[in-house]
Design a protein around this motif. Structure first.
Motif, PDB file in Angstrom:
ATOM      1  N   MET A   1     -10.278  24.077   9.914  1.00  0.00           N
ATOM      2  CA  MET A   1      -9.570  22.900   9.495  1.00  0.00           C
ATOM      3  C   MET A   1      -8.223  23.344   8.934  1.00  0.00           C
ATOM      4  O   MET A   1      -8.148  24.143   8.028  1.00  0.00           O
ATOM      5  CB  MET A   1     -10.389  22.162   8.441  1.00  0.00           C
ATOM      6  N   ASN A   2      -7.204  22.787   9.487  1.00  0.00           N
ATOM      7  CA  ASN A   2      -5.860  23.173   9.112  1.00  0.00           C
ATOM      8  C   ASN A   2      -5.182  21.989   8.424  1.00  0.00           C
ATOM      9  O   ASN A   2      -4.953  20.956   9.040  1.00  0.00           O
ATOM     10  CB  ASN A   2      -5.089  23.581  10.375  1.00  0.00           C
ATOM     11  N   THR A   3      -4.879  22.116   7.107  1.00  0.00           N
ATOM     12  CA  THR A   3      -4.202  21.035   6.384  1.00  0.00           C
ATOM     13  C   THR A   3      -2.837  21.516   5.946  1.00  0.00           C
ATOM     14  O   THR A   3      -2.658  22.666   5.556  1.00  0.00           O
ATOM     15  CB  THR A   3      -4.997  20.593   5.146  1.00  0.00           C
ATOM     16  N   THR A   4      -1.897  20.625   6.007  1.00  0.00           N
ATOM     17  CA  THR A   4      -0.524  20.969   5.634  1.00  0.00           C
ATOM     18  C   THR A   4       0.011  19.911   4.682  1.00  0.00           C
ATOM     19  O   THR A   4      -0.181  18.709   4.904  1.00  0.00           O
ATOM     20  CB  THR A   4       0.369  21.011   6.885  1.00  0.00           C
ATOM     21  N   LEU A   5       0.658  20.360   3.623  1.00  0.00           N
ATOM     22  CA  LEU A   5       1.335  19.443   2.713  1.00  0.00           C
ATOM     23  C   LEU A   5       2.815  19.447   3.055  1.00  0.00           C
ATOM     24  O   LEU A   5       3.429  20.496   3.192  1.00  0.00           O
ATOM     25  CB  LEU A   5       1.156  19.883   1.256  1.00  0.00           C
ATOM     26  N   THR A   6       3.348  18.285   3.163  1.00  0.00           N
ATOM     27  CA  THR A   6       4.766  18.172   3.473  1.00  0.00           C
ATOM     28  C   THR A   6       5.429  17.376   2.368  1.00  0.00           C
ATOM     29  O   THR A   6       4.989  16.271   2.029  1.00  0.00           O
ATOM     30  CB  THR A   6       4.980  17.450   4.817  1.00  0.00           C
ATOM     31  N   ALA A   7       6.452  17.938   1.791  1.00  0.00           N
ATOM     32  CA  ALA A   7       7.207  17.237   0.756  1.00  0.00           C
ATOM     33  C   ALA A   7       8.316  16.450   1.420  1.00  0.00           C
ATOM     34  O   ALA A   7       9.121  17.004   2.153  1.00  0.00           O
ATOM     35  CB  ALA A   7       7.765  18.232  -0.247  1.00  0.00           C
ATOM     36  N   VAL A   8       8.314  15.164   1.167  1.00  0.00           N
ATOM     37  CA  VAL A   8       9.334  14.299   1.751  1.00  0.00           C
ATOM     38  C   VAL A   8      10.218  13.823   0.611  1.00  0.00           C
ATOM     39  O   VAL A   8       9.742  13.356  -0.417  1.00  0.00           O
ATOM     40  CB  VAL A   8       8.679  13.096   2.463  1.00  0.00           C
ATOM     41  N   ARG A   9      11.467  13.961   0.809  1.00  0.00           N
ATOM     42  CA  ARG A   9      12.412  13.520  -0.211  1.00  0.00           C
ATOM     43  C   ARG A   9      12.420  12.000  -0.267  1.00  0.00           C
ATOM     44  O   ARG A   9      12.437  11.326   0.766  1.00  0.00           O
ATOM     45  CB  ARG A   9      13.796  14.051   0.125  1.00  0.00           C
ATOM     46  N   SER A  10      12.391  11.462  -1.501  1.00  0.00           N
ATOM     47  CA  SER A  10      12.360  10.010  -1.627  1.00  0.00           C
ATOM     48  C   SER A  10      13.696   9.428  -1.197  1.00  0.00           C
ATOM     49  O   SER A  10      14.745  10.050  -1.335  1.00  0.00           O
ATOM     50  CB  SER A  10      12.055   9.607  -3.062  1.00  0.00           C
ATOM     51  N   SER A  11      13.617   8.237  -0.706  1.00  0.00           N
ATOM     52  CA  SER A  11      14.849   7.589  -0.281  1.00  0.00           C
ATOM     53  C   SER A  11      15.631   7.138  -1.508  1.00  0.00           C
ATOM     54  O   SER A  11      15.089   6.931  -2.581  1.00  0.00           O
ATOM     55  CB  SER A  11      14.525   6.395   0.611  1.00  0.00           C
ATOM     56  N   SER A  12      16.892   7.002  -1.347  1.00  0.00           N
ATOM     57  CA  SER A  12      17.764   6.615  -2.446  1.00  0.00           C
ATOM     58  C   SER A  12      17.400   5.229  -2.980  1.00  0.00           C
ATOM     59  O   SER A  12      17.497   4.977  -4.165  1.00  0.00           O
ATOM     60  CB  SER A  12      19.214   6.638  -1.992  1.00  0.00           C
ATOM     61  N   GLY A  13      16.959   4.371  -2.108  1.00  0.00           N
ATOM     62  CA  GLY A  13      16.606   3.006  -2.519  1.00  0.00           C
ATOM     63  C   GLY A  13      15.421   2.977  -3.466  1.00  0.00           C
ATOM     64  O   GLY A  13      15.431   2.267  -4.468  1.00  0.00           O
ATOM     65  N   SER A  14      14.382   3.765  -3.165  1.00  0.00           N
ATOM     66  CA  SER A  14      13.208   3.750  -4.038  1.00  0.00           C
ATOM     67  C   SER A  14      13.518   4.414  -5.381  1.00  0.00           C
ATOM     68  O   SER A  14      13.021   3.998  -6.420  1.00  0.00           O
ATOM     69  CB  SER A  14      12.020   4.435  -3.361  1.00  0.00           C
ATOM     70  N   THR A  15      14.361   5.439  -5.377  1.00  0.00           N
ATOM     71  CA  THR A  15      14.757   6.088  -6.631  1.00  0.00           C
ATOM     72  C   THR A  15      15.533   5.115  -7.502  1.00  0.00           C
ATOM     73  O   THR A  15      15.299   5.022  -8.714  1.00  0.00           O
ATOM     74  CB  THR A  15      15.604   7.339  -6.342  1.00  0.00           C
ATOM     75  N   ASP A  16      16.463   4.405  -6.900  1.00  0.00           N
ATOM     76  CA  ASP A  16      17.238   3.414  -7.651  1.00  0.00           C
ATOM     77  C   ASP A  16      16.337   2.316  -8.207  1.00  0.00           C
ATOM     78  O   ASP A  16      16.524   1.862  -9.333  1.00  0.00           O
ATOM     79  CB  ASP A  16      18.325   2.789  -6.769  1.00  0.00           C
ATOM     80  N   ARG A  17      15.365   1.908  -7.412  1.00  0.00           N
ATOM     81  CA  ARG A  17      14.437   0.859  -7.850  1.00  0.00           C
ATOM     82  C   ARG A  17      13.608   1.335  -9.048  1.00  0.00           C
ATOM     83  O   ARG A  17      13.446   0.606 -10.015  1.00  0.00           O
ATOM     84  CB  ARG A  17      13.545   0.442  -6.693  1.00  0.00           C
ATOM     85  N   VAL A  18      13.136   2.574  -9.004  1.00  0.00           N
ATOM     86  CA  VAL A  18      12.351   3.129 -10.110  1.00  0.00           C
ATOM     87  C   VAL A  18      13.213   3.258 -11.356  1.00  0.00           C
ATOM     88  O   VAL A  18      12.786   2.935 -12.467  1.00  0.00           O
ATOM     89  CB  VAL A  18      11.731   4.487  -9.709  1.00  0.00           C
ATOM     90  N   ARG A  19      14.441   3.711 -11.192  1.00  0.00           N
ATOM     91  CA  ARG A  19      15.356   3.830 -12.341  1.00  0.00           C
ATOM     92  C   ARG A  19      15.647   2.466 -12.949  1.00  0.00           C
ATOM     93  O   ARG A  19      15.702   2.314 -14.163  1.00  0.00           O
ATOM     94  CB  ARG A  19      16.651   4.505 -11.910  1.00  0.00           C
ATOM     95  N   GLN A  20      15.847   1.464 -12.119  1.00  0.00           N
ATOM     96  CA  GLN A  20      16.118   0.125 -12.616  1.00  0.00           C
ATOM     97  C   GLN A  20      14.907  -0.425 -13.365  1.00  0.00           C
ATOM     98  O   GLN A  20      15.044  -1.026 -14.426  1.00  0.00           O
ATOM     99  CB  GLN A  20      16.497  -0.811 -11.469  1.00  0.00           C
ATOM    100  N   GLN A  21      13.717  -0.205 -12.831  1.00  0.00           N
ATOM    101  CA  GLN A  21      12.505  -0.669 -13.517  1.00  0.00           C
ATOM    102  C   GLN A  21      12.332   0.032 -14.854  1.00  0.00           C
ATOM    103  O   GLN A  21      11.965  -0.592 -15.853  1.00  0.00           O
ATOM    104  CB  GLN A  21      11.276  -0.440 -12.633  1.00  0.00           C
ATOM    105  N   ALA A  22      12.629   1.321 -14.899  1.00  0.00           N
ATOM    106  CA  ALA A  22      12.532   2.065 -16.157  1.00  0.00           C
ATOM    107  C   ALA A  22      13.554   1.555 -17.167  1.00  0.00           C
ATOM    108  O   ALA A  22      13.254   1.407 -18.359  1.00  0.00           O
ATOM    109  CB  ALA A  22      12.726   3.551 -15.905  1.00  0.00           C
ATOM    110  N   ARG A  23      14.770   1.269 -16.702  1.00  0.00           N
ATOM    111  CA  ARG A  23      15.813   0.751 -17.587  1.00  0.00           C
ATOM    112  C   ARG A  23      15.416  -0.616 -18.149  1.00  0.00           C
ATOM    113  O   ARG A  23      15.556  -0.876 -19.344  1.00  0.00           O
ATOM    114  CB  ARG A  23      17.146   0.637 -16.841  1.00  0.00           C
ATOM    115  N   LEU A  24      14.881  -1.473 -17.291  1.00  0.00           N
ATOM    116  CA  LEU A  24      14.451  -2.796 -17.745  1.00  0.00           C
ATOM    117  C   LEU A  24      13.285  -2.693 -18.730  1.00  0.00           C
ATOM    118  O   LEU A  24      13.231  -3.441 -19.709  1.00  0.00           O
ATOM    119  CB  LEU A  24      14.067  -3.662 -16.545  1.00  0.00           C
ATOM    120  N   ALA A  25      12.385  -1.759 -18.488  1.00  0.00           N
ATOM    121  CA  ALA A  25      11.265  -1.557 -19.413  1.00  0.00           C
ATOM    122  C   ALA A  25      11.779  -1.085 -20.769  1.00  0.00           C
ATOM    123  O   ALA A  25      11.300  -1.541 -21.820  1.00  0.00           O
ATOM    124  CB  ALA A  25      10.277  -0.560 -18.843  1.00  0.00           C
ATOM    125  N   ARG A  26      12.751  -0.182 -20.766  1.00  0.00           N
ATOM    126  CA  ARG A  26      13.342   0.284 -22.035  1.00  0.00           C
ATOM    127  C   ARG A  26      14.034  -0.864 -22.761  1.00  0.00           C
ATOM    128  O   ARG A  26      13.918  -1.003 -23.980  1.00  0.00           O
ATOM    129  CB  ARG A  26      14.327   1.421 -21.782  1.00  0.00           C
TER     130      ARG A  26
END
Length: 82
Positions: A1-26
């Protein structure tokens, strides 16, 4: 059984969305803490006003008088009549 982990860079849109949600929560947290501090300060001020102190003393005196009167009535009822 061969398993591979691949790291995918998050898109700019999802990062901005997470930052905005964190800012609103603060912002919501800061607002709630600020309102709680204002309410606490007002309660403290209300306890320290001369009217509040006078009313508290008057209520304590009234409670003491009622308590003394109640116990006096009870004690006279329990005394044997001569």
């Amino acid at each position: 059984m061969n398993t591979t982990l691949t790291a995918v860079r998050s898109s700019s849109g999802s990062t901005d969305r997470v930052r905005q949600q964190a800012r609103l929560a603060r912002e919501r947290t800061v607002t709630r803490v600020g309102l709680a501090l204002v309410a606490w300060g007002r309660r403290l001020d209300a306890r320290l006003t001369t009217e509040a102190v006078t009313m508290s003393r008057r209520n304590a005196e009234l409670a003491n008088a009622l308590r003394d009167g109640t116990y006096a009535g009870v004690s006279t009822l329990t005394r044997p009549s001569l």
